[in-house]
Scaffold this active site. Structure first.
Site, PDB file in Angstrom:
ATOM      1  N   ASP A  98      -5.510   4.923   0.186  1.00  0.00           N
ATOM      2  CA  ASP A  98      -6.299   6.134  -0.049  1.00  0.00           C
ATOM      3  C   ASP A  98      -6.410   6.442  -1.532  1.00  0.00           C
ATOM      4  O   ASP A  98      -5.602   5.990  -2.356  1.00  0.00           O
ATOM      5  CB  ASP A  98      -5.701   7.326   0.686  1.00  0.00           C
ATOM      6  N   GLU A 146      -1.132   8.285   1.131  1.00  0.00           N
ATOM      7  CA  GLU A 146      -0.082   8.500   0.139  1.00  0.00           C
ATOM      8  C   GLU A 146      -0.396   9.683  -0.755  1.00  0.00           C
ATOM      9  O   GLU A 146       0.503  10.456  -1.130  1.00  0.00           O
ATOM     10  CB  GLU A 146       0.092   7.229  -0.708  1.00  0.00           C
TER      11      GLU A 146
END
Length: 411
Positions: free
Chosen positions: A80, A174
């Site tokens: 991400d 994350e």
């Protein structure tokens, strides 16, 4: 190394921004789309145990090519990108043989300047990848993904390089603090691991902030403004008073090194209710507790001052400093240091002024320091990365795998 850049440019074309407002994992569809693509690439490399689970975690293993036991190690990166700047329709531009001066970012009127970002002064002669000034780049952490896969491909193409089992994982979410939530450490089967999620060449990190979030809710009263005298209590005015109680010099823009901070990250406001979102950071647990106590003291002080309206405080711990979990295993750091030195890189050991999946994973039984990617200015439109630095990251990963095997042979 052409494949390294091609991989990276392919990955950044997929919008994988995470979204903390969504409860599912991964929080956004783009992350799962990238996970599917990475799964196919790992299968094409004929790695073992390639899996993509329902939560978007991708794992695989490059089996050992030696006859003696080598501790299995892991390389980890996250898929991400941060919600802090636009991550859709990323249009990277490649600057060949940078010779200094300002870099114009596309047609956005934005400029990447060595005056504002002096790190550029050390990158003359490098090939750089920048944004077009309208989005972030996504080097955090798609550079890490590209570097790990390129290193694994290089090891497969060069079987004369000894290595043990190399476990790899690509994680979702994350950037919103959930990357390790559903990570299956026993299934991953590494004895220790490295996140490839750092910045400039040479960075090696095994300390990070202790972190907490604080939410301040300011309660007011809304009344029609035409008849509001002595009745309306504007919660935004209460919020402004609270913010003025925060130490002006203890913010991200005023601190570095081992200094902690209070950081107002977002506001949701109306006359009746205003919500302030803070993150609290400190490298010691004692320091973090003092920051939480200061927020509580400020809340009580303001409530005592207010004749009408009130303030409430909600605090939640986020992650802890991995140092206490990594320091008992000094060989993990030594292997990384020597891999860098063998590649002609001076290790730059410094604390992470943030967090990584490795912080959480270290407390889950997988000691996990952090290694550089070659990137700069993460989370914003001025993000860029050195292709030379990316190549050096690949070289360090290869050397780290080799040295781990050679070290085991000596023992």
């Amino acid at each position: 190394m052409t494949q390294l850049v091609e991989r990276f440019l392919r990955y950044v074309s997929i919008d994988t921004q995470s979204d903390e407002q969504q409860e599912q994992c991964p929080s956004t569809l783009g992350q799962y789309l990238l996970a599917q693509q990475l799964t196919q690439e790992l299968m094409q490399l004929e790695l073992h145990n390639v899996t993509l689970d329902d939560n978007g975690y991708v794992t695989a293993k490059l089996p050992s090519n030696v006859h003696y036991h080598v501790p299995p190690i892991g390389f980890i990166a996250h898929m991400d990108t941060a919600p802090d700047a636009l991550g859709k329709n990323v249009k990277p531009q490649v600057i060949k043989n940078y010779q200094g001066g300002d870099i114009v970012l596309g047609s956005s009127n934005e400029v990447l300047s060595p005056v504002q970002y002096p790190d550029l002064n050390a990158l003359h002669g490098h090939d750089l990848i920048t944004t077009d000034g309208t989005t972030l780049l996504g080097a955090d952490n798609k550079a890490g993904i590209a570097e790990i896969i390129t290193a694994i491909a290089y090891l497969k193409e060069n079987p004369q390089i000894p290595h043990g089992d190399i476990c790899i994982a690509f994680t979702p979410d994350e950037e919103i603090g959930r990357g390790a939530d559903l990570f299956d450490v026993p299934k991953f089967a590494a004895q220790w691991a490295y996140t490839v999620d750092g910045g400039p060449v040479g960075e090696l990190e095994y300390e990070n902030f202790n972190a907490a979030t604080a939410t301040i809710i300011c309660h007011g009263v809304n009344v029609h403004p035409g008849t509001a005298k002595n009745k309306m209590i504007n919660s935004m005015n209460i919020a402004a008073k609270f913010q003025r109680l925060m130490p002006e010099q203890e913010t991200p823009e005023c601190t570095d090194g081992y200094e902690g901070f209070y950081h107002l990250t977002a506001m949701k406001s109306s006359v009746a209710r205003t919500e302030l979102s803070y993150i609290l950071r400190d490298f010691s647990q004692q320091g973090l507790q003092q920051r939480k106590a200061f927020m509580q003291q400020a809340t009580e002080q303001l409530n005592q001052q207010l004749q009408q309206g009130h303030v409430e405080l909600l605090v939640q711990d986020s992650y802890a400093n991995m140092r206490e979990m990594v320091e008992p295993h000094p060989h993990i750091i030594e292997l990384a240091k020597h891999a860098m030195l063998d590649c002609g890189i001076s290790p730059d050991i410094k604390p992470i002024r943030g967090g990584t999946d490795g912080a959480r994973l270290s407390f889950m039984g997988l000691p996990c320091p952090n290694i550089f990617t070659g990137g700069y200015n993460f989370h914003g439109i001025h993000e860029f990365i050195s292709i030379n630095g990316m190549q050096q990251a690949v070289a360090v990963l290869v050397k780290l795998a080799e040295n781990t095997a050679l070290n085991a042979q000596v023992k």
